[in-house]
Write a protein that holds these residues in place. Structure first.
Motif, mmCIF file in Angstrom:
data_model
loop_
_atom_site.group_PDB
_atom_site.id
_atom_site.type_symbol
_atom_site.label_atom_id
_atom_site.label_comp_id
_atom_site.label_asym_id
_atom_site.label_seq_id
_atom_site.Cartn_x
_atom_site.Cartn_y
_atom_site.Cartn_z
ATOM 1 N N HIS A 37 1.233 -1.279 -0.345
ATOM 2 C CA HIS A 37 -0.602 0.436 -0.193
ATOM 3 C C HIS A 37 0.574 1.015 0.156
ATOM 4 N N PHE A 38 2.360 0.880 0.411
ATOM 5 C CA PHE A 38 2.263 2.045 1.037
ATOM 6 C C PHE A 38 3.882 2.564 -0.077
ATOM 7 N N GLY A 39 4.336 1.534 -0.758
ATOM 8 C CA GLY A 39 5.702 1.052 -1.766
ATOM 9 C C GLY A 39 7.119 1.593 -0.590
ATOM 10 N N ILE A 40 6.669 0.146 0.447
ATOM 11 C CA ILE A 40 7.712 0.532 1.051
ATOM 12 C C ILE A 40 8.824 -1.061 1.002
ATOM 13 N N ALA A 41 9.936 -1.027 0.962
ATOM 14 C CA ALA A 41 10.566 -1.326 0.108
ATOM 15 C C ALA A 41 10.704 -2.954 1.008
ATOM 16 N N GLU A 42 10.759 -3.788 -0.056
ATOM 17 C CA GLU A 42 10.917 -5.721 0.555
ATOM 18 C C GLU A 42 11.469 -5.715 1.790
ATOM 19 N N GLU A 43 13.009 -5.176 1.492
ATOM 20 C CA GLU A 43 13.114 -5.342 2.852
ATOM 21 C C GLU A 43 13.485 -4.682 3.817
ATOM 22 N N GLN A 44 12.304 -4.076 5.051
ATOM 23 C CA GLN A 44 11.846 -3.493 5.803
ATOM 24 C C GLN A 44 10.800 -4.208 6.110
ATOM 25 N N ARG A 45 11.133 -4.478 7.487
ATOM 26 C CA ARG A 45 10.061 -5.024 8.264
ATOM 27 C C ARG A 45 8.748 -4.231 8.852
ATOM 28 N N VAL A 46 6.776 -3.782 9.158
ATOM 29 C CA VAL A 46 6.680 -3.340 9.732
ATOM 30 C C VAL A 46 6.901 -3.956 11.146
ATOM 31 N N VAL A 47 7.141 -3.193 11.993
ATOM 32 C CA VAL A 47 7.466 -3.430 13.441
ATOM 33 C C VAL A 47 5.691 -3.497 14.328
ATOM 34 N N CYS A 48 5.294 -1.675 13.668
ATOM 35 C CA CYS A 48 3.915 -1.434 14.560
ATOM 36 C C CYS A 48 3.144 -0.463 13.720
ATOM 37 N N GLY A 49 2.079 0.260 14.060
ATOM 38 C CA GLY A 49 1.327 1.213 13.901
ATOM 39 C C GLY A 49 1.524 2.162 15.343
ATOM 40 N N ILE A 50 1.354 3.422 15.017
ATOM 41 C CA ILE A 50 0.915 4.374 16.403
ATOM 42 C C ILE A 50 0.113 5.414 16.104
ATOM 43 N N SER A 51 -1.662 4.867 16.162
ATOM 44 C CA SER A 51 -2.231 5.685 16.057
ATOM 45 C C SER A 51 -2.206 7.239 16.259
ATOM 46 N N PHE A 52 -2.530 8.370 16.433
ATOM 47 C CA PHE A 52 -2.531 9.598 17.242
ATOM 48 C C PHE A 52 -3.212 10.943 16.415
ATOM 49 N N GLY A 53 -4.009 11.378 17.622
ATOM 50 C CA GLY A 53 -4.475 12.758 17.281
ATOM 51 C C GLY A 53 -4.612 13.020 18.502
ATOM 52 N N ARG A 54 -5.584 13.856 18.717
ATOM 53 C CA ARG A 54 -6.732 14.687 20.278
ATOM 54 C C ARG A 54 -7.057 13.543 20.846
ATOM 55 N N ALA A 55 -7.212 13.578 21.984
ATOM 56 C CA ALA A 55 -8.159 12.290 22.421
ATOM 57 C C ALA A 55 -9.691 12.909 22.729
ATOM 58 N N ASP A 56 -10.381 12.158 22.394
ATOM 59 C CA ASP A 56 -12.176 12.084 22.494
ATOM 60 C C ASP A 56 -12.419 12.063 24.528
ATOM 61 N N THR A 57 -12.317 12.679 25.091
ATOM 62 C CA THR A 57 -12.025 12.952 26.163
ATOM 63 C C THR A 57 -13.556 12.705 26.568
ATOM 64 N N ALA A 58 -14.640 13.208 25.898
ATOM 65 C CA ALA A 58 -16.162 11.997 26.480
ATOM 66 C C ALA A 58 -15.975 10.645 26.279
ATOM 67 N N ALA A 59 -15.480 10.126 25.513
ATOM 68 C CA ALA A 59 -15.657 9.000 25.228
ATOM 69 C C ALA A 59 -15.003 7.851 26.611
ATOM 70 N N PRO A 60 -15.813 7.662 26.861
ATOM 71 C CA PRO A 60 -15.665 6.180 27.786
ATOM 72 C C PRO A 60 -14.636 5.589 28.247
ATOM 73 N N VAL A 61 -14.982 5.352 27.070
ATOM 74 C CA VAL A 61 -13.012 4.006 26.609
ATOM 75 C C VAL A 61 -12.139 4.744 27.116
ATOM 76 N N ASN A 62 -11.419 5.794 27.462
ATOM 77 C CA ASN A 62 -10.705 6.942 28.018
ATOM 78 C C ASN A 62 -10.481 7.144 29.108
ATOM 79 N N GLY A 63 -11.909 6.550 29.606
ATOM 80 C CA GLY A 63 -11.680 6.953 31.172
ATOM 81 C C GLY A 63 -11.216 5.758 31.660
ATOM 82 N N TYR A 64 -10.075 4.586 31.924
ATOM 83 C CA TYR A 64 -9.901 4.242 32.208
ATOM 84 C C TYR A 64 -7.761 4.377 32.063
ATOM 85 N N ARG A 65 -7.544 3.360 33.051
ATOM 86 C CA ARG A 65 -5.844 3.569 33.171
ATOM 87 C C ARG A 65 -5.410 2.089 33.786
ATOM 88 N N THR A 66 -4.481 1.444 32.698
ATOM 89 C CA THR A 66 -4.252 0.523 33.945
ATOM 90 C C THR A 66 -2.856 0.766 34.467
#
Length: 214
Positions: free
Chosen positions: A172-201
């Motif tokens: 999809h991104f045209g990344i070279a074959e010798e590159q290994r995908v470690v992970c993604g990081i989704s980011f932006g402003r938090a929706d503080t009203a969403a209950p899922v953002n209310g708990y902490r481990t």
């Protein structure tokens, strides 16, 4: 570090380019094996992140064959399993999923592939030849990226789930074959009203993880 948490609901507003560059510049100071700085990063925003989100949802919904570059844990044992379960139960409680409701589990799992509605995603890769050491350095980079983002008021979540479809990501991104995908990081402003953002481990105390020798 004390303020950072895994955000699972984002607002749609984009983060200014200069803020993202400031986060990346800080993360670039991450220490690495022989200063190789093996991480390569693709940042998708705007129409690009929407195309990627659609791809991930399509793959996850269709049951596409996994193409992970790194094996997932063989098993979780002892206290590691206990911590994993506690984290999962906290998440499901926060979003109102009853224990044993497999359909609801599946719906919540798909939220990973919707990037939790984040306006941006970073894809982190490393050179295949570096093996575990490249992945380890990228782990440090991911941690520093997320800490730097928190300092700028930007919420994040690291997502190994995306790397399940490493082959599709490379294409999809045209990344070279010798590159290994470690992970993604989704980011932006938090929706503080969403209950899922209310708990902490909970973090283990030092006595659980440190042994002193004198």
């Amino acid at each position: 570090m004390g303020a950072r948490h895994s955000c699972r609901a984002f607002l749609p507003e984009p983060i200014p380019r200069e803020t993202i560059e400031a986060i990346l510049s800080t993360a670039q100071k991450t220490a690495s094996w022989n200063n190789t700085q093996p991480w390569q990063v693709v940042i998708a925003s705007g129409a690009a992140v929407e195309r990627f989100r659609a791809l991930m949802l399509q793959l996850a919904s269709s049951g596409a064959e996994p193409t992970s570059d790194f094996p997932f844990p063989r098993e979780y044992r002892g206290v590691l399993l206990e911590r994993r379960r506690a984290c999962g139960f906290q998440l499901y409680d926060a979003v109102g999923v009853q224990r044993g409701d497999k359909a609801a589990y599946a719906r919540q799992s798909l939220r990973n592939f919707a990037l939790f509605d984040a306006p941006h995603v970073a894809i982190v890769t490393t050179d295949e030849a570096l093996g575990a050491y490249g992945a380890l350095d990228c782990g440090a980079y991911v941690s520093n990226f997320m800490t730097a983002a928190t300092a700028h008021g930007v919420a994040t979540i690291a997502q190994a789930a995306l790397a399940v479809h490493a082959g599709a990501i490379r294409t999809h991104f045209g990344i070279a074959e010798e590159q290994r995908v470690v992970c993604g990081i989704s980011f932006g402003r938090a929706d503080t009203a969403a209950p899922v953002n209310g708990y902490r481990t909970v973090r283990a105390g030092l006595a659980e993880v440190v042994r002193w020798e004198e």
